[in-house]
Design an enzyme around this catalytic site. Structure first.
Site, PDB file in Angstrom:
ATOM      1  N   HIS A 219     127.137  53.280   2.340  1.00 27.49           N
ATOM      2  CA  HIS A 219     127.227  51.916   1.846  1.00 27.49           C
ATOM      3  C   HIS A 219     126.929  50.976   3.014  1.00 27.49           C
ATOM      4  CE1 HIS A 219     129.777  52.853  -1.964  1.00 27.49           C
ATOM      5  NE2 HIS A 219     128.503  52.739  -2.252  1.00 27.49           N
TER       6      HIS A 219
ATOM      7  N   ASP B  52     128.163  48.343   4.339  1.00 24.84           N
ATOM      8  CA  ASP B  52     129.168  47.904   5.319  1.00 24.84           C
ATOM      9  C   ASP B  52     129.558  49.005   6.292  1.00 24.84           C
ATOM     10  OD1 ASP B  52     130.389  49.207   3.151  1.00 24.84           O
ATOM     11  OD2 ASP B  52     132.278  48.162   3.398  1.00 24.84           O
ATOM     12  N   HIS B  53     128.920  50.179   6.170  1.00 29.86           N
ATOM     13  CA  HIS B  53     129.204  51.274   7.097  1.00 29.86           C
ATOM     14  C   HIS B  53     127.967  51.721   7.884  1.00 29.86           C
ATOM     15  CE1 HIS B  53     133.343  52.189   5.670  1.00 29.86           C
ATOM     16  NE2 HIS B  53     132.891  51.503   4.634  1.00 29.86           N
TER      17      HIS B  53
ATOM     18  N   HIS C  58     139.855  48.547   7.167  1.00 33.95           N
ATOM     19  CA  HIS C  58     138.946  48.325   6.036  1.00 33.95           C
ATOM     20  C   HIS C  58     139.586  47.391   5.005  1.00 33.95           C
ATOM     21  CE1 HIS C  58     136.141  49.310   2.699  1.00 33.95           C
ATOM     22  NE2 HIS C  58     135.305  49.607   3.676  1.00 33.95           N
TER      23      HIS C  58
ATOM     24  N   HIS D 131     134.802  59.100  -3.080  1.00 37.26           N
ATOM     25  CA  HIS D 131     134.366  57.718  -3.188  1.00 37.26           C
ATOM     26  C   HIS D 131     133.269  57.643  -4.254  1.00 37.26           C
ATOM     27  CE1 HIS D 131     134.047  53.613  -2.068  1.00 37.26           C
ATOM     28  NE2 HIS D 131     132.934  53.696  -1.358  1.00 37.26           N
TER      29      HIS D 131
ATOM     30  N   HIS E 173     129.787  57.412   5.139  1.00 34.50           N
ATOM     31  CA  HIS E 173     128.898  57.355   3.982  1.00 34.50           C
ATOM     32  C   HIS E 173     127.902  56.225   4.216  1.00 34.50           C
ATOM     33  CE1 HIS E 173     131.898  54.299   3.176  1.00 34.50           C
ATOM     34  NE2 HIS E 173     131.228  53.850   2.122  1.00 34.50           N
TER      35      HIS E 173
ATOM     36  N   ASP F 205     137.338  54.485   2.585  1.00 30.33           N
ATOM     37  CA  ASP F 205     136.554  54.479   1.349  1.00 30.33           C
ATOM     38  C   ASP F 205     136.764  55.744   0.520  1.00 30.33           C
ATOM     39  OD1 ASP F 205     135.495  52.417   3.035  1.00 30.33           O
ATOM     40  OD2 ASP F 205     133.822  52.265   1.634  1.00 30.33           O
TER      41      ASP F 205
END
Length: 304
Positions: A63, A65-66, A265, A138, A61, A206
């Protein structure tokens, strides 16, 4: 064989001794990277892997941090001489998101190709691997990945002789479905027995627990699931942010009959992930909290 490494294991933001979650899978020289948070290019190098030799980038996805590490990774690849196209895949919005990030990396010496997922389940075939992307739950569209390396049946020399197949093509038929030799076509089905058990790994972060995870993790040799929180007192937070607890990940591994479970994670609020490991191991004993750079070579078994 599948070579799997977790260059980073952190969630939300990188820490002094923990890079953000990403996963690298290698098969016969082809490399698949799942997710690319801030600092991924450094995490890869710390894990002894090359940023140059990436062939497919998969995103769960979008976000930060990804995916926020993507511009730096792309620039590093270009500076190290990459010219061949790079394929990226992920939920709808991938191309728009990447083009936005590329404001700071506008010129690359290689092209980008995009595969966006429009269905809840998407199938990809890459470098002899069968990749299944499946939708999870998520705060934005998010997918997990099952990567399967199939294994053909054993070569049957007696069948090959009976079919009068020249020995010169025997080796080729173990790798190719059809071989043409001296004007005649020969097929794997003439010389191979039933398919044998392959190798599979499933990666999912997530998300709250949903049935699709256990479904696509069934009998996986390695299951990598987020362990955002270990402390049971964080359950309310997990529900609010749609993340997963250690115990919930372990329940999924047990239901899926996975070979082993790796948690990843980790929340920044959890400096020592191993401190809560017993909450998972009580449910699924073959569970570990990997460190950054943890790797494993998944091998074929002799099962028919």
């Amino acid at each position: 064989m599948l070579d799997v490494v977790l260059p980073g294991t952190g969630g939300t933001m990188p820490m002094k001794h923990r890079w953000l979650t990403c996963c690298l899978v290698r098969n016969e020289g082809q490399n698949i990277l799942i997710d690319c948070g801030e600092g991924t290019q450094i995490a890869l190098k710390c894990a002894g892997r090359s940023v140059q030799k990436l062939d497919l980038l998969c995103f769960t996805h979008y976000h930060a941090d990804h995916i926020s590490g993507l511009p730096g990774l792309l620039l590093s690849m270009g500076l190290e001489g990459r010219t061949e196209p790079l394929t990226l895949c992920g939920p709808v919005g991938l191309q728009r998101t990447v083009e936005g990030l590329r404001v700071i990396a506008p010129e690359l010496p290689f092209a980008l190709k995009f595969i966006e997922f429009h269905e809840k389940v998407q199938q990809l075939h890459f470098a002899g691997l069968e990749i299944t992307a499946f939708s999870v739950h998520h705060t934005m569209p998010c997918y997990g990945y099952r990567i399967h390396l199939p294994r053909v049946g054993k070569f049957d020399a007696e069948r090959a002789k009976a079919a009068q197949i020249p020995m010169r093509v025997w080796g080729m038929l173990q790798k190719q479905e059809m071989v043409e030799y001296e004007g005649k076509c020969y097929y794997q089905s003439q010389v191979l027995g039933p398919s044998r058990k392959g190798i599979s790994m499933t990666y999912c972060t997530d998300t709250r627990p949903v049935p699709a995870i256990a479904e696509y993790a069934k009998d996986a040799d390695l299951l990598i699931l987020e362990g955002m929180y270990g402390d049971p007192e964080k359950m309310e937070k997990a529900l609010e942010t749609r993340h997963m607890m250690y115990a919930e990940a372990a329940e999924i591994a047990k239901k899926a009959n996975a070979g082993r479970l790796w948690l990843t994670h980790y929340s920044p609020s959890m400096p020592d992930p191993n401190g809560f490991l017993h909450y998972a191991k009580d449910i699924f004993p073959d569970t570990i909290c990997p460190r950054d750079g943890q790797s494993i070579d998944l091998q074929y078994t002799d099962e028919s």
